[in-house]
Motif scaffolding. Sequence first.
Motif, PDB file in Angstrom:
ATOM      1  N   SER A   1     -41.370 -72.282 -14.001  1.00  0.00           N
ATOM      2  CA  SER A   1     -40.979 -71.081 -14.204  1.00  0.00           C
ATOM      3  C   SER A   1     -40.428 -70.116 -13.004  1.00  0.00           C
ATOM      4  O   SER A   1     -39.261 -69.502 -13.139  1.00  0.00           O
ATOM      5  CB  SER A   1     -42.084 -69.987 -14.919  1.00  0.00           C
ATOM      6  OG  SER A   1     -42.541 -70.721 -16.072  1.00  0.00           O
ATOM      7  N   LYS A   2     -40.848 -70.381 -12.013  1.00  0.00           N
ATOM      8  CA  LYS A   2     -40.656 -69.901 -10.731  1.00  0.00           C
ATOM      9  C   LYS A   2     -40.988 -70.774  -9.623  1.00  0.00           C
ATOM     10  O   LYS A   2     -41.981 -71.419  -9.617  1.00  0.00           O
ATOM     11  CB  LYS A   2     -41.034 -68.485 -10.480  1.00  0.00           C
ATOM     12  CG  LYS A   2     -40.733 -67.515  -9.578  1.00  0.00           C
ATOM     13  CD  LYS A   2     -39.353 -66.794  -9.987  1.00  0.00           C
ATOM     14  CE  LYS A   2     -38.944 -65.883  -8.970  1.00  0.00           C
ATOM     15  NZ  LYS A   2     -37.674 -65.278  -8.991  1.00  0.00           N
ATOM     16  N   TYR A  33     -41.373 -70.761  -5.050  1.00  0.00           N
ATOM     17  CA  TYR A  33     -41.422 -69.866  -3.897  1.00  0.00           C
ATOM     18  C   TYR A  33     -41.564 -70.813  -2.655  1.00  0.00           C
ATOM     19  O   TYR A  33     -41.472 -71.973  -2.479  1.00  0.00           O
ATOM     20  CB  TYR A  33     -42.747 -69.042  -3.754  1.00  0.00           C
ATOM     21  CG  TYR A  33     -42.677 -67.862  -5.132  1.00  0.00           C
ATOM     22  CD1 TYR A  33     -41.858 -66.826  -4.956  1.00  0.00           C
ATOM     23  CD2 TYR A  33     -43.129 -68.051  -6.208  1.00  0.00           C
ATOM     24  CE1 TYR A  33     -41.854 -65.882  -5.724  1.00  0.00           C
ATOM     25  CE2 TYR A  33     -43.286 -67.158  -7.200  1.00  0.00           C
ATOM     26  CZ  TYR A  33     -42.463 -66.032  -6.960  1.00  0.00           C
ATOM     27  OH  TYR A  33     -42.698 -65.021  -7.916  1.00  0.00           O
ATOM     28  N   MET A  62     -37.015 -76.469  -7.456  1.00  0.00           N
ATOM     29  CA  MET A  62     -36.793 -76.633  -8.914  1.00  0.00           C
ATOM     30  C   MET A  62     -36.776 -78.070  -9.369  1.00  0.00           C
ATOM     31  O   MET A  62     -35.666 -78.510  -9.703  1.00  0.00           O
ATOM     32  CB  MET A  62     -35.711 -75.747  -9.456  1.00  0.00           C
ATOM     33  CG  MET A  62     -35.823 -75.440 -10.990  1.00  0.00           C
ATOM     34  SD  MET A  62     -36.965 -74.525 -11.511  1.00  0.00           S
ATOM     35  CE  MET A  62     -36.641 -72.688 -11.048  1.00  0.00           C
TER      36      MET A  62
END
Length: 96
Positions: A44-45, A47, A52
Amino acid sequence: MPKAYWISTYRAVKDADKLAAYAKLAGPALTSNGARFLARGMPSKVYELGVMQRTVLIEFDSVEQATAAHDSPAYKEALAALGDGADREIRIIEAV
């Protein structure tokens, strides 16, 4: 005995048909060896230096159970179906 987590990350999918053939065999091979799929798909995210990429998180009752699932004849058949269809990494880690 602490639980264990199998984390797979897919750097590249080279052949979607091979990946589909692998998934058809791998799911039953792993669940018959005690796997519980907790999450799979794209993050989803991400960092920091995160990438990805498709990720799969599987829970086992122990590192030994996860290792036995990976080394089982049924999972080896799934790996043969995948062949060179994806570049990925698998880590098995013990829960704290």
